[in-house]
Design an enzyme around this catalytic site. Structure first.
Site, short mmCIF file in Angstrom:
data_model
loop_
_atom_site.label_atom_id
_atom_site.label_comp_id
_atom_site.label_asym_id
_atom_site.label_seq_id
_atom_site.Cartn_x
_atom_site.Cartn_y
_atom_site.Cartn_z
N HIS A 1 -2.17 3.30 -1.71
CA HIS A 1 -1.85 1.93 -2.15
C HIS A 1 -2.61 1.67 -3.45
O HIS A 1 -3.79 1.36 -3.43
CB HIS A 1 -2.26 0.92 -1.07
N HIS B 1 -2.36 -0.17 -7.50
CA HIS B 1 -1.71 -0.94 -8.57
C HIS B 1 -2.21 -0.39 -9.91
O HIS B 1 -3.38 -0.55 -10.23
CB HIS B 1 -2.07 -2.42 -8.48
N LYS C 1 8.47 -1.09 -0.67
CA LYS C 1 7.41 -2.08 -0.43
C LYS C 1 8.03 -3.43 -0.14
O LYS C 1 8.88 -3.91 -0.89
CB LYS C 1 6.52 -2.17 -1.67
N HIS D 1 3.32 -5.95 3.10
CA HIS D 1 2.25 -6.92 2.87
C HIS D 1 2.39 -7.96 3.98
O HIS D 1 3.30 -8.79 3.94
CB HIS D 1 2.39 -7.57 1.49
N HIS E 1 -3.31 -2.81 3.82
CA HIS E 1 -4.60 -3.50 3.72
C HIS E 1 -4.88 -4.43 4.90
O HIS E 1 -4.99 -5.64 4.74
CB HIS E 1 -4.74 -4.25 2.38
N ASP F 1 -5.79 -0.38 -2.54
CA ASP F 1 -5.31 -1.66 -3.09
C ASP F 1 -6.09 -2.02 -4.35
O ASP F 1 -6.37 -3.19 -4.60
CB ASP F 1 -5.38 -2.79 -2.06
#
Ligand code: DOR
Ligand code: ZN
Length: 362
Positions: free
Chosen positions: A28, A30, A114, A151, A189, A262
């Site tokens: 995960h 970004h 996602k 999420h 997460h 994350d």
């Protein structure tokens, strides 16, 4: 066994001072785009062999063509000699077509899709408003064995921010897991003890990523001596009992738990603002933080499973072949990373951490 144990026998100590594990993956991450991508990618690429790339860039990655183009930009931004492999994800919307999902997966572009509940977090406003309405997409994913990454937070503004994960699990996750019993689901997460139990109860087809920051901070940390914007992320950190449950789960060796940092960089100007963006930039200190937690919990022998095996097995990916060594060697972490005319503050930046990264062999 691929874990190398080097005991300090001369000193009569039995503690492990270094551990060599199969190269890990970040399930995960970004990486953003443009100047931010250039600035943060070297940190992830130095630690991980592969990364599951989050699609919440602007505009979001909703098509195979957009994913191919984004993957090219990531590959071009890699430091020289880096062999980091970006694994792309599809940003689900109410309009996602099952064929776009299946074609991209069969062509080796998508590794997963996602699901952001619409408005749940950064750039999630194009997300899903009606999860049951995506049943045709989930049925197709179930058929082809493609994981959905969720999420898990309620977007109902009436719901207390510290209860958003719990409410989502009850109202949306449980029904989804029951309705699609063959669908691979990664609950991203995780932050609560109850979500960990839910994952365990559905471990036949569900798994969870655990971030480094949720193993280290609790909700009180956010207010330690004043408001700490650089510790604000979503889902927000919870009470101490949840942090302890997360540490127990991560270090338990259970196959349903694995790394997902994350790492979510935001410019200092966006964090130290009237309305602070959600995200912790953990990419530069992820493995040092995780290994410290495993050391503190007396679980270094289970670190490789969490870091380098469980996630790949759940996704159906080959395990990496190379190794990375983590060493008990104090190092002061850089405070921030420059991006254009500002910077991104590093999680645990400026602190001296007990573990450092040693040799990487591809
Ligand atoms: O804190 C977060 N930041 N949580 C998310 O889910 C998204 C992320 C981001 O993209 O900044
Ligand atoms: Zn994220």
């Amino acid at each position: 066994m691929s874990v190398t144990e080097l005991f300090d026998r001369a000193a009569g100590r039995s503690r492990m001072d270094r551990t060599t594990i199969r190269r890990p993956d970040d399930f995960h991450v970004h990486l953003r785009d443009g100047a931010m991508l250039q600035a943060v990618l070297p940190f992830t690429a130095a630690q991980f062999a592969r990364g599951i790339i989050m699609p919440n860039v602007v505009p979001p990655v909703t098509t195979v063509a957009a994913a191919i183009a984004y993957r090219e930009r990531i590959l071009a931004a890699r430091p020289q000699a880096s062999d980091f492999i970006p694994l792309m994800t599809c940003y689900l919307t109410d309009a996602t077509a099952p064929d776009e999902i299946e074609n991209g997966f069969k062509d080796g572009v998508w590794a997963a899709a996602k699901l952001y509940p619409a408005g749940a977090t950064t750039n999630a406003h194009h997300g899903v408003t009606d999860i049951p309405g995506l049943a045709p997409v989930f049925e197709r994913m179930e058929k082809i064995g493609m994981p959905v990454l969720i999420h898990g937070e309620s977007t109902d503004p009436e719901v207390d921010i510290f209860d958003r994960e719990a409410v989502f699990m009850e109202q949306s996750m449980l029904p989804l897991l029951k309705r699609h019993e063959g669908l691979k689901v990664v609950i991203e997460h995780v932050t609560t003890a109850e979500t960990l139990e839910l994952v365990r109860a559905h471990a036949r087809h569900a798994a969870a990523t655990i971030t480094p920051h949720h193993l280290v901070i609790n909700r009180t940390s956010l207010f330690q001596g004043g408001l700490r914007p650089h510790l604000y992320c979503l889902p927000v950190a919870k009470r101490e009992r949840h942090r302890l449950a997360l540490r127990q789960a991560a270090t338990s060796g259970e196959a349903c738990f694995f790394i997902g940092t994350d790492t979510a960089p935001h410019r200092r100007t966006a964090k130290e603002a009237e309305c602070c963006s959600a995200g912790v930039f953990g990419g530069a200190t992820a493995l040092q933080t995780y290994v410290q937690v495993f050391d503190e919990e007396g679980a270094l022998d289970r670190f490789e499973a969490f870091a380098s095996e469980n996630g790949a097995r759940f996704y159906g990916l080959e395990l990496n072949r190379g190794t990375i060594t983590l060493e008990r060697r104090e190092a002061t972490v850089m405070a921030a990373v420059a991006v254009e005319d500002t910077e991104v503050v590093v999680f645990q930046g400026g602190q001296t951490l007990p573990w450092s990264i040693g040799e990487v062999s591809p």
